[in-house]
Design a protein around this motif. Sequence first.
Motif, PDB file in Angstrom:
ATOM      1  N   THR A  26       0.836  -1.211   0.000  1.00 34.04           N
ATOM      2  CA  THR A  26       0.000   0.000   0.000  1.00 34.04           C
ATOM      3  C   THR A  26       0.866   1.255   0.000  1.00 34.04           C
ATOM      4  OG1 THR A  26      -1.828  -1.094   1.149  1.00 34.04           O
ATOM      5  CG2 THR A  26      -1.729   1.297   1.310  1.00 34.04           C
ATOM      6  N   TYR A  30       1.177   3.932  -3.105  1.00 33.86           N
ATOM      7  CA  TYR A  30       0.814   5.330  -2.828  1.00 33.86           C
ATOM      8  C   TYR A  30       1.962   6.264  -3.207  1.00 33.86           C
ATOM      9  CZ  TYR A  30      -0.864   9.399  -0.229  1.00 33.86           C
ATOM     10  OH  TYR A  30      -1.287  10.662   0.119  1.00 33.86           O
ATOM     11  N   SER A  58      -6.900   1.665  -2.637  1.00 34.03           N
ATOM     12  CA  SER A  58      -8.317   1.817  -2.307  1.00 34.03           C
ATOM     13  C   SER A  58      -8.809   3.191  -2.750  1.00 34.03           C
ATOM     14  CB  SER A  58      -8.518   1.668  -0.799  1.00 34.03           C
ATOM     15  OG  SER A  58      -7.990   2.794  -0.117  1.00 34.03           O
ATOM     16  N   TYR A  60     -10.262   5.257  -0.959  1.00 36.74           N
ATOM     17  CA  TYR A  60     -10.002   6.227   0.109  1.00 36.74           C
ATOM     18  C   TYR A  60      -8.618   6.856  -0.044  1.00 36.74           C
ATOM     19  CZ  TYR A  60     -13.820   3.425   1.964  1.00 36.74           C
ATOM     20  OH  TYR A  60     -14.994   2.744   2.109  1.00 36.74           O
ATOM     21  N   ALA A  61      -7.633   6.058  -0.454  1.00 39.76           N
ATOM     22  CA  ALA A  61      -6.289   6.593  -0.687  1.00 39.76           C
ATOM     23  C   ALA A  61      -6.263   7.429  -1.967  1.00 39.76           C
ATOM     24  CB  ALA A  61      -5.275   5.453  -0.772  1.00 39.76           C
ATOM     25  N   PHE A  89      -5.575   8.592   3.960  1.00 34.27           N
ATOM     26  CA  PHE A  89      -6.904   8.076   3.656  1.00 34.27           C
ATOM     27  C   PHE A  89      -7.932   9.142   4.018  1.00 34.27           C
ATOM     28  CE2 PHE A  89      -4.389   4.350   5.024  1.00 34.27           C
ATOM     29  CZ  PHE A  89      -4.465   3.571   3.867  1.00 34.27           C
ATOM     30  N   GLY A  93     -12.216   6.147   5.350  1.00 36.35           N
ATOM     31  CA  GLY A  93     -11.342   5.019   5.044  1.00 36.35           C
ATOM     32  C   GLY A  93     -11.170   4.012   6.156  1.00 36.35           C
ATOM     33  N   GLU A 144      -9.089  13.011   8.315  1.00 45.13           N
ATOM     34  CA  GLU A 144      -8.104  12.281   7.526  1.00 45.13           C
ATOM     35  C   GLU A 144      -7.212  11.436   8.428  1.00 45.13           C
ATOM     36  OE1 GLU A 144      -5.639  13.894   3.879  1.00 45.13           O
ATOM     37  OE2 GLU A 144      -4.521  14.253   5.732  1.00 45.13           O
TER      38      GLU A 144
END
Length: 418
Positions: A26, A30, A58, A60-61, A89, A93, A144
């Motif tokens: 992840t 990112y 995702s 959310y990211a 996120f 998230g 966040e």
Amino acid sequence: MTELTKTLELKLVDPNAHKRRKLRETRDAYQYALQEAFDADCTTQTDTNDIVVNYDLSGYAKNALKQYVPQLTTTYNADELSEDHPVRFTNEGLQLDHKPENAIEWYVKIPHHEDYCLWLPAQPSPEQRDWLEALYAGDAEMGESRLFEREGTWFLHVTATREVAEQSEVSANERTPIGVDIGEASLVTVCHRDERGSPVRPELWADEGKTVRRLRKTYFTTTRRLQKRGSDRLAESFGDDLWNRIDDVFHRVTREVIEHAESVENPVLVLEDLMYIRESMDYGEYMNRRLHGWGFAKLHAQIRYKAAERGIPVETVNPRNTSKACHACGDHGYRPRQATFRCSNDACWLGEYQADVNGAINIADRYRSGESHHQNDRTSRQKAGDDDSATDGASLTGPQDSQADAETQQETLGTYAS
């Protein structure tokens, strides 16, 4: 009312190799998406979306990136990126779960990509427990969140916002201490003294204590029977339902405790300091299960954050002997029955008294004598060796990861928890 915003730090507790790999995947995805969008000089969410949509992240990211990347050039005037940005996120998230029956109570669901999330046990800092409890109950708003690794340990920073009442400028001597005793016979008992020093208006939640004891007994007996039959998933679902019912009782009782405090002039709620409570009790398997399973810390957290919302101060005192001492003469006594305290001093007028009310008065008197501690000033004090109160714990399972990747997870994870 005043709106406060705080960043909560959660330490992710010992992710196994599988989950560490997923966290790094992840983070790497990112970082690559962020760098590409920055290099492309994206100044709008649409431009950013055209790039980040291709990465295995995702939503959310991706949404956090779409908000953040345009700010780098239009707001922050960034010329280059640092080598290690935390994974952001958006506020939808993360998901929190509270398992008060577990040794590690808190779990957090972290999005990995669109169809896969990781459940991880998380440890908050002690002074932020009440904020986390407010988030979990929906009484604070999550903002966040940021995921990052620091010296091999993974952390989450979560922004939380809630409204709190401004506390009136009243000195400690002008406060009316209300002792709060959390126990097994009565789930919660509160009492304070009047201006003449006489105990007044005790309130007990004994029926709620019976309800929670019954639900906990059902939990242990039924889930153990289901697990012996190999029905682990059914046992987990059944257990979650029972703990949700217990949680509902906790929330109702703690709301009523705050309402009771509001009816008293210049109140201060006085709790036993959990930092002093022994973790190594050994009263046999049955009593350990009963004592450790109580949600002492959860009830404390709910009372603290709900009191803060109403502008009611909360203090803590050493719990040593609060259930053994007589509130009238100070001598030690005993309990001929669970709910009854008997003073051993033949010259004392007290005789027999309601045990939980006696404990609540002793807790309030500790504050009145000046023996109180602020919630954020406890780390340097050592635990007492002869406290007589219990804290919660036990080691059951936490929630499991999403995605029907059963074979891979069974090989790498074993049971649900890391």
